[in-house]
Design a protein around this motif. Structure first.
Motif, PDB file in Angstrom:
ATOM      1  N   GLU A  47      10.312   3.616   5.360  1.00 14.83           N
ATOM      2  CA  GLU A  47      10.325   2.776   6.554  1.00 14.83           C
ATOM      3  C   GLU A  47       8.964   2.720   7.259  1.00 14.83           C
ATOM      4  O   GLU A  47       8.501   1.626   7.612  1.00 14.83           O
ATOM      5  CB  GLU A  47      11.403   3.238   7.523  1.00 14.83           C
ATOM      6  N   PRO A  48       8.284   3.841   7.480  1.00 13.48           N
ATOM      7  CA  PRO A  48       6.973   3.739   8.136  1.00 13.48           C
ATOM      8  C   PRO A  48       5.958   2.920   7.333  1.00 13.48           C
ATOM      9  O   PRO A  48       5.091   2.260   7.914  1.00 13.48           O
ATOM     10  CB  PRO A  48       6.524   5.204   8.255  1.00 13.48           C
ATOM     11  N   LYS A  49       6.069   2.945   6.028  1.00 16.57           N
ATOM     12  CA  LYS A  49       5.114   2.227   5.180  1.00 16.57           C
ATOM     13  C   LYS A  49       5.358   0.728   5.188  1.00 16.57           C
ATOM     14  O   LYS A  49       4.437  -0.059   4.925  1.00 16.57           O
ATOM     15  CB  LYS A  49       5.194   2.747   3.739  1.00 16.57           C
ATOM     16  N   HIS A  50       6.614   0.322   5.467  1.00 10.13           N
ATOM     17  CA  HIS A  50       6.949  -1.103   5.329  1.00 10.13           C
ATOM     18  C   HIS A  50       7.538  -1.681   6.610  1.00 10.13           C
ATOM     19  O   HIS A  50       8.297  -2.645   6.563  1.00 10.13           O
ATOM     20  CB  HIS A  50       7.913  -1.274   4.151  1.00 10.13           C
ATOM     21  N   ALA A  51       7.163  -1.121   7.729  1.00  8.61           N
ATOM     22  CA  ALA A  51       7.669  -1.604   9.016  1.00  8.61           C
ATOM     23  C   ALA A  51       7.124  -2.987   9.375  1.00  8.61           C
ATOM     24  O   ALA A  51       7.633  -3.629  10.293  1.00  8.61           O
ATOM     25  CB  ALA A  51       7.325  -0.611  10.118  1.00  8.61           C
ATOM     26  N   ASP A  52       6.107  -3.453   8.651  1.00 12.38           N
ATOM     27  CA  ASP A  52       5.495  -4.744   8.954  1.00 12.38           C
ATOM     28  C   ASP A  52       6.096  -5.904   8.171  1.00 12.38           C
ATOM     29  O   ASP A  52       5.568  -7.016   8.195  1.00 12.38           O
ATOM     30  CB  ASP A  52       3.988  -4.679   8.700  1.00 12.38           C
ATOM     31  N   LEU A  53       7.198  -5.680   7.483  1.00 10.17           N
ATOM     32  CA  LEU A  53       7.875  -6.786   6.802  1.00 10.17           C
ATOM     33  C   LEU A  53       8.273  -7.855   7.815  1.00 10.17           C
ATOM     34  O   LEU A  53       8.808  -7.537   8.882  1.00 10.17           O
ATOM     35  CB  LEU A  53       9.113  -6.282   6.078  1.00 10.17           C
ATOM     36  N   ASP A  54       8.036  -9.127   7.479  1.00  5.18           N
ATOM     37  CA  ASP A  54       8.359 -10.194   8.425  1.00  5.18           C
ATOM     38  C   ASP A  54       9.693 -10.869   8.140  1.00  5.18           C
ATOM     39  O   ASP A  54      10.069 -11.822   8.829  1.00  5.18           O
ATOM     40  CB  ASP A  54       7.240 -11.246   8.442  1.00  5.18           C
TER      41      ASP A  54
END
Length: 530
Positions: free
Chosen positions: A402-409
């Motif tokens: 989750e911290p690595k991919h929190a920027d998914l739009d």
């Protein structure tokens, strides 16, 4: 007939409630009748010989009070070793119960309006009501009264206690936000046609080892017809559904053989006595496979806050804290969702930040990323059918990713199940993982079983309306996080703005996501069930 069919004829299933006090007093269950406990929401827990039970508890209309949640927390604490799950049928699930405990648990639940009647078994399960009902400004009609009437009329009703198999119903008035109807036996979707609010009706959805998405009946019915039509469809399934082979007894098989038009004719002529009006399809949700997460405006100027559990698992301490927060910042009510999450509605805008901060301290913050869009079944920890561990494994994966991919739009849906039964809908996720076991040789040449996952790619109960494609090869359980991370990283790096994973997967092709392609050295052999 199958053994369960014979048993249902010998003892009407809901009469199992009359036997529970006897079993509790004796401290043991009649092994010939144990399967009927499902109608009381009770299953043997793995390993069955230890005598522990798990129980599902319905939450009618998906709404409960803070006081009710405290009672649920107390049951989990007193009888369930502090374990409490929110399921993907908007229910609560307890574990580690003894038959001696069941009468007191049922009594406690009854005091707050909850029950387990028909929570499992070959009957009408919990009616899935949109958690947005009465809240979201985009809603056409508040479906809670209809959901409550449907629950009262069909679920737990002796008329429908002996269906060929389990039967699931959903109802929503925000179809452009939710797609759960695709995988239910009946789905009612409210929409507006020429200024009139009515319902589009879908039938025959169901997953499992052989998955089918629901089909439209092609009708547009008035709100006051919903219960009558629901009863008619359920009756048609009861009387015409298949009973010889339990693996082919769900409504989906009847719809496949008859087609929706012929089934509609049976419902109209044999059960309703009149023709239903034709009508167009309701709007479609672009992202239908996950919750409307985070903070959202209500039609009355307040806000509803959907909080993300981790694969549905909470505990009595968190449950009581949520009850407190709902009273402090809302109106003392909460809701469960069909994606293992919960909601606190009726929050003043000026209180949102404080509520979110307190939820973060509980590790229940409303995040529109992986924690809120990933679900997992019970797995080998408790389920007798599961082949792989699920909850703890997926929770660890989410903590890392989750911290690595929190920027998914865009939402990215991960559904993982421990066997082929699809309790958590692996065929309709961006990444769907189905647990299996592979037999391999260890260093000494002995056969050993290894937990692995088949990958089902780019399924959707949103706009794409399709089952995921089963990929060749398997992902070892030890490399599940690695595989998922690489797929997510590739997607983020190469997707277009606003492009969904389904759209991206169609653009680059299935071969791009094969386990041996993503993991380079992953074994290509298909999983063999042990």
């Amino acid at each position: 007939m199958s053994d369960i069919e014979t048993l249902k004829k010998e003892l009407p299933p809901f009469e199992i409630f009359d036997l529970i006090p006897q079993y509790a007093a004796a401290g043991q269950i009649d092994p010939e009748k144990i399967d009927l406990l499902k109608w009381a929401g009770v299953y043997p827990q793995r390993p069955q010989e230890d005598g522990f039970l798990m129980m599902r508890v319905k939450v009618p209309t998906a709404e409960l009070s803070a006081a009710t949640l405290r009672v649920v927390a107390g049951i989990a604490e007193d009888y369930g070793r502090g374990l409490l799950d929110v399921t993907d049928r908007q229910a609560f699930q307890f574990h580690w119960l003894r038959i001696q405990d069941i009468p007191d648990i049922l009594n406690r639940l009854e005091t707050v309006g909850l029950h387990t009647r028909g929570a499992c078994g070959d009957t009408v399960r919990a009616v899935i009501a949109s958690p947005l009902a009465g809240l979201d400004a985009r809603e056409r009609i508040d479906v809670r009264p209809l959901a409550a009437a449907m629950e009262g009329s069909l679920s737990g009703n002796k008329e429908f206690e002996d269906l060929p198999r389990k039967f699931k119903i959903s109802i929503t008035a925000t179809p452009e936000l939710e797609g759960i109807h695709h995988i239910n036996d009946i789905g009612f979707l409210a929409h507006e046609v020429n200024g009139e609010v009515g319902f589009d009706v879908w039938v025959g959805g169901g997953l499992g080892a052989v998955a089918h998405l629901a089909k439209r009946l092609g009708v547009f019915i008035r709100p006051d017809q919903v219960i009558e039509v629901g009863r008619a469809i359920t009756g048609a399934y009861r009387d015409h559904g298949y009973r010889q082979n339990r693996k082919k007894s769900r409504l989906k098989y009847l719809i496949k053989d008859l087609g929706p038009d012929k089934f509609r004719e049976i419902v109209e002529t044999e059960y309703l006595g009149y023709k239903l009006p034709d009508g167009p399809a309701a709007p479609v949700a672009r992202f239908g496979g996950s919750d409307v997460l985070g903070v959202n405006p209500q039609r009355d100027g307040l806000n509803y806050v959907v909080l993300s559990t981790t694969v549905g698992r909470i505990n009595p301490v968190k449950a009581r804290a949520l009850a407190d927060l709902s009273e402090r910042y809302g109106k003392g009510v909460l809701r469960t969702t069909a994606f293992q999450n919960m909601m606190i509605p009726h929050v003043q805008t000026e209180d949102v930040d404080a509520l979110v901060a307190e939820l973060a301290l509980l590790e229940l913050a409303p995040k529109a990323t992986l924690r809120g869009t990933t679900i997992a079944c019970t797995g080998t920890q408790f389920c007798r059918l599961a082949l792989t561990e699920t909850k703890a494994r997926v929770a660890g994966m989410i903590d890392e990713l989750e911290p690595k991919h929190a920027d998914l739009d865009v939402p990215f849906v991960i559904n993982l199940t421990g066997c082929s039964n699809a309790c958590t809908r692996y065929q309709v996720a961006d990444l769907g993982f189905m647990g299996a076991q592979r037999i391999r040789k260890d260093e000494s040449g002995e056969d050993v079983a290894e937990e692995v996952y088949n990958v089902h790619l780019a399924g959707s109960i949103g706009q794409a309306e399709r089952l995921g494609a089963k990929l060749k090869g398997i992902v070892p359980a030890t490399r599940l996080t690695e595989y998922t991370d690489k797929v997510l990283s590739d997607f983020k790096a190469n997707k277009g703005a606003g492009e969904s994973f389904v759209e991206y997967a169609d653009r680059v092709g299935q071969g791009h996501f094969l386990p041996d392609t993503v993991l380079i050295d992953a074994p290509v052999a298909e999983a063999v069930l042990a």
